[in-house]
Scaffold this active site. Structure first.
Site, PDB file in Angstrom:
ATOM      1  N   TYR A   1       0.817  -1.212   0.000  1.00 29.53           N
ATOM      2  CA  TYR A   1       0.000   0.000   0.000  1.00 29.53           C
ATOM      3  C   TYR A   1       0.852   1.265   0.000  1.00 29.53           C
ATOM      4  O   TYR A   1       0.543   2.237  -0.695  1.00 29.53           O
ATOM      5  CB  TYR A   1      -1.014  -0.013   1.147  1.00 29.53           C
ATOM      6  CG  TYR A   1      -2.272  -0.753   0.729  1.00 29.53           C
ATOM      7  CD1 TYR A   1      -3.252  -0.106  -0.015  1.00 29.53           C
ATOM      8  CD2 TYR A   1      -2.430  -2.102   1.003  1.00 29.53           C
ATOM      9  CE1 TYR A   1      -4.372  -0.787  -0.464  1.00 29.53           C
ATOM     10  CE2 TYR A   1      -3.543  -2.796   0.560  1.00 29.53           C
ATOM     11  CZ  TYR A   1      -4.509  -2.127  -0.171  1.00 29.53           C
ATOM     12  OH  TYR A   1      -5.607  -2.800  -0.634  1.00 29.53           O
TER      13      TYR A   1
ATOM     14  N   HIS B   1     -15.117   1.959  -3.366  1.00 38.16           N
ATOM     15  CA  HIS B   1     -14.076   1.118  -2.754  1.00 38.16           C
ATOM     16  C   HIS B   1     -13.187   1.866  -1.763  1.00 38.16           C
ATOM     17  O   HIS B   1     -12.100   1.400  -1.437  1.00 38.16           O
ATOM     18  CB  HIS B   1     -13.221   0.463  -3.847  1.00 38.16           C
ATOM     19  CG  HIS B   1     -13.963  -0.547  -4.659  1.00 38.16           C
ATOM     20  ND1 HIS B   1     -13.466  -1.109  -5.807  1.00 38.16           N
ATOM     21  CD2 HIS B   1     -15.182  -1.124  -4.469  1.00 38.16           C
ATOM     22  CE1 HIS B   1     -14.345  -1.972  -6.307  1.00 38.16           C
ATOM     23  NE2 HIS B   1     -15.397  -1.993  -5.521  1.00 38.16           N
TER      24      HIS B   1
ATOM     25  N   THR C   1     -13.505  -0.066 -16.975  1.00 43.72           N
ATOM     26  CA  THR C   1     -13.758  -1.111 -15.976  1.00 43.72           C
ATOM     27  C   THR C   1     -14.004  -2.438 -16.680  1.00 43.72           C
ATOM     28  O   THR C   1     -14.671  -2.482 -17.708  1.00 43.72           O
ATOM     29  CB  THR C   1     -14.927  -0.757 -15.026  1.00 43.72           C
ATOM     30  OG1 THR C   1     -15.177  -1.882 -14.180  1.00 43.72           O
ATOM     31  CG2 THR C   1     -16.189  -0.386 -15.765  1.00 43.72           C
TER      32      THR C   1
HETATM   33  P1  NAD Z   1     -10.782  -3.203 -13.633  1.00 46.62           P
HETATM   34  O1  NAD Z   1     -11.411  -4.481 -13.256  1.00 46.62           O
HETATM   35  O2  NAD Z   1     -11.584  -1.978 -13.500  1.00 46.62           O
HETATM   36  O3  NAD Z   1     -10.168  -3.381 -15.147  1.00 46.62           O
HETATM   37  C1  NAD Z   1      -9.426  -2.415 -15.834  1.00 46.62           C
HETATM   38  C2  NAD Z   1     -10.081  -2.179 -17.189  1.00 46.62           C
HETATM   39  O4  NAD Z   1      -9.453  -1.062 -17.820  1.00 46.62           O
HETATM   40  C3  NAD Z   1      -9.964  -3.357 -18.195  1.00 46.62           C
HETATM   41  O5  NAD Z   1     -11.225  -3.667 -18.699  1.00 46.62           O
HETATM   42  C4  NAD Z   1      -9.083  -2.791 -19.323  1.00 46.62           C
HETATM   43  O6  NAD Z   1      -9.444  -3.286 -20.604  1.00 46.62           O
HETATM   44  C5  NAD Z   1      -9.365  -1.320 -19.211  1.00 46.62           C
HETATM   45  N1  NAD Z   1      -8.334  -0.431 -19.747  1.00 46.62           N
HETATM   46  C6  NAD Z   1      -7.025  -0.670 -19.936  1.00 46.62           C
HETATM   47  N2  NAD Z   1      -6.417   0.424 -20.429  1.00 46.62           N
HETATM   48  C7  NAD Z   1      -7.367   1.383 -20.544  1.00 46.62           C
HETATM   49  C8  NAD Z   1      -7.354   2.731 -21.007  1.00 46.62           C
HETATM   50  N3  NAD Z   1      -6.229   3.337 -21.407  1.00 46.62           N
HETATM   51  N4  NAD Z   1      -8.528   3.407 -21.000  1.00 46.62           N
HETATM   52  C9  NAD Z   1      -9.674   2.823 -20.580  1.00 46.62           C
HETATM   53  N5  NAD Z   1      -9.725   1.552 -20.150  1.00 46.62           N
HETATM   54  C10 NAD Z   1      -8.593   0.839 -20.125  1.00 46.62           C
HETATM   55  O7  NAD Z   1      -9.527  -2.906 -12.801  1.00 46.62           O
HETATM   56  P2  NAD Z   1      -8.613  -3.877 -11.924  1.00 46.62           P
HETATM   57  O8  NAD Z   1      -7.248  -3.431 -12.169  1.00 46.62           O
HETATM   58  O9  NAD Z   1      -8.960  -5.295 -12.138  1.00 46.62           O
HETATM   59  O10 NAD Z   1      -9.017  -3.474 -10.434  1.00 46.62           O
HETATM   60  C11 NAD Z   1     -10.173  -3.893  -9.767  1.00 46.62           C
HETATM   61  C12 NAD Z   1     -10.335  -3.014  -8.515  1.00 46.62           C
HETATM   62  O11 NAD Z   1      -9.081  -2.804  -7.843  1.00 46.62           O
HETATM   63  C13 NAD Z   1     -10.724  -1.590  -8.806  1.00 46.62           C
HETATM   64  O12 NAD Z   1     -12.063  -1.500  -9.026  1.00 46.62           O
HETATM   65  C14 NAD Z   1     -10.203  -0.845  -7.572  1.00 46.62           C
HETATM   66  O13 NAD Z   1     -11.002  -1.014  -6.451  1.00 46.62           O
HETATM   67  C15 NAD Z   1      -8.906  -1.491  -7.334  1.00 46.62           C
HETATM   68  N6  NAD Z   1      -7.825  -0.727  -8.025  1.00 46.62           N
HETATM   69  C16 NAD Z   1      -7.871   0.649  -8.012  1.00 46.62           C
HETATM   70  C17 NAD Z   1      -6.906   1.384  -8.691  1.00 46.62           C
HETATM   71  C18 NAD Z   1      -6.993   2.904  -8.679  1.00 46.62           C
HETATM   72  O14 NAD Z   1      -7.631   3.478  -7.797  1.00 46.62           O
HETATM   73  N7  NAD Z   1      -6.407   3.583  -9.654  1.00 46.62           N
HETATM   74  C19 NAD Z   1      -5.870   0.725  -9.367  1.00 46.62           C
HETATM   75  C20 NAD Z   1      -5.847  -0.695  -9.326  1.00 46.62           C
HETATM   76  C21 NAD Z   1      -6.844  -1.396  -8.666  1.00 46.62           C
END
Ligand code: NAD
Ligand code: ZN
Length: 241
Positions: A61, A113, A181
């Site tokens: 973290y 979240h 997402t």
């Molecule tokens: P996610 O399940 O929301 O998936 C990421 C999505 O982004 C995928 O569908 C991918 O195809 C898409 N993507 C990739 N590049 C992109 C772009 N340039 N523009 C638009 N879309 C694009 O995310 P995850 O990584 O599986 O994380 C799940 C959960 O973990 C999140 O909902 C969150 O709670 C946490 N998380 C948060 C952050 C943050 O706050 N930035 C980062 C990582 C994980």
């Protein structure tokens, strides 16, 4: 591309995921790199992991908190903040924990979240913002219990107020933008289905196919910034023209 329902919409909701913040340099879980690649997110972002090894979880973290502190809102975040000023009712519902929507200027943000740069005492519940990450794992200055990141971990329920608000917004929306997402993580993935079933016009922006793709009225296979720019330009042209 016929986006007229989005042009005439009054109530608009944007549902965002890690993809929009990827363009700010914050890796999604799926493409988390380097040091932490050998762990699955479930092995780090869970109550079990924290019970077993709070030190390691906090190290992960602290690394992510530093990334977030050094990041800047992306074009996509900025366009959403502009859209909020244009529409009579505009809300962002986000699964992200990075606070970048607010830093871009969005004010109506529902965080499903939690927030990564915030800690919560596992003993007395006191909240610390920003999260103290100098001594890891950090402890509460009031009761000396361990602090934990103030985020929702795998297997934990969403904050009830945020979820209730999200359901209300989704069921009343004239249009919903689903951005970056994977629409795999429930219950958030239910929101576009709910919006669509209540008649909302659904726009998806994602470079990859998702379970929402077949449901969407329009799908843009682009990054968040590029797709939002495109749509926003069209909306503005109609309003000004
Ligand atoms: P996610 O399940 O929301 O998936 C990421 C999505 O982004 C995928 O569908 C991918 O195809 C898409 N993507 C990739 N590049 C992109 C772009 N340039 N523009 C638009 N879309 C694009 O995310 P995850 O990584 O599986 O994380 C799940 C959960 O973990 C999140 O909902 C969150 O709670 C946490 N998380 C948060 C952050 C943050 O706050 N930035 C980062 C990582 C994980
Ligand atoms: Zn305490």
């Amino acid at each position: 591309m016929n986006i007229s329902p989005l042009i005439s919409a009054r109530r608009v909701v944007a549902l965002t995921g890690a993809g929009i913040s990827k363009e700010s340099g914050i890796p999604t879980f799926r493409d988390s790199d380097g040091l932490w690649k050998k762990y699955r997110p479930e092995e780090l972002a869970s109550p079990e992991a924290f019970r077993k090894n709070p030190q390691m979880v906090w190290e992960w973290y602290a690394w992510r908190i530093q990334l977030v502190r050094n990041a800047h809102p992306s074009r996509g975040h900025i366009v959403l903040a502009e859209m909020e000023r244009h529409y009579p009712e505009f809300h962002v519902i986000t699964q992200n924990v990075d606070g970048l929507h607010q830093r871009a200027g969005s004010r109506n943000v529902v965080e499903l979240h939690g927030r990564i740069d915030r800690a919560r005492c596992t003993g007395c519940g006191r909240v610390y913002e920003p999260a103290p990450i100098e001594d890891i794992p950090p402890v509460c200055s009031e009761c000396n219990a361990l602090l934990r990141p103030d985020v929702v971990w795998f297997g934990e329920p969403l904050p009830p107020d945020a979820w209730e608000m999200a359901v209300e917004l989704a069921s009343q929306a004239d249009a919903m933008l689903v951005i970056g997402t994977s629409a795999l993580v429930y219950p958030a993935a239910h929101l576009p289905v709910l919006a669509k079933s209540r008649g909302a016009f659904l726009v998806e922006i994602n470079p990859s196919y998702t379970p929402i793709s077949s449901l969407a009225d329009i799908t843009l296979r682009t990054g968040a910034g590029e797709g939002l720019d495109l749509i926003w330009k069209e909306v503005k042209e109609h309003v000004e023209g």
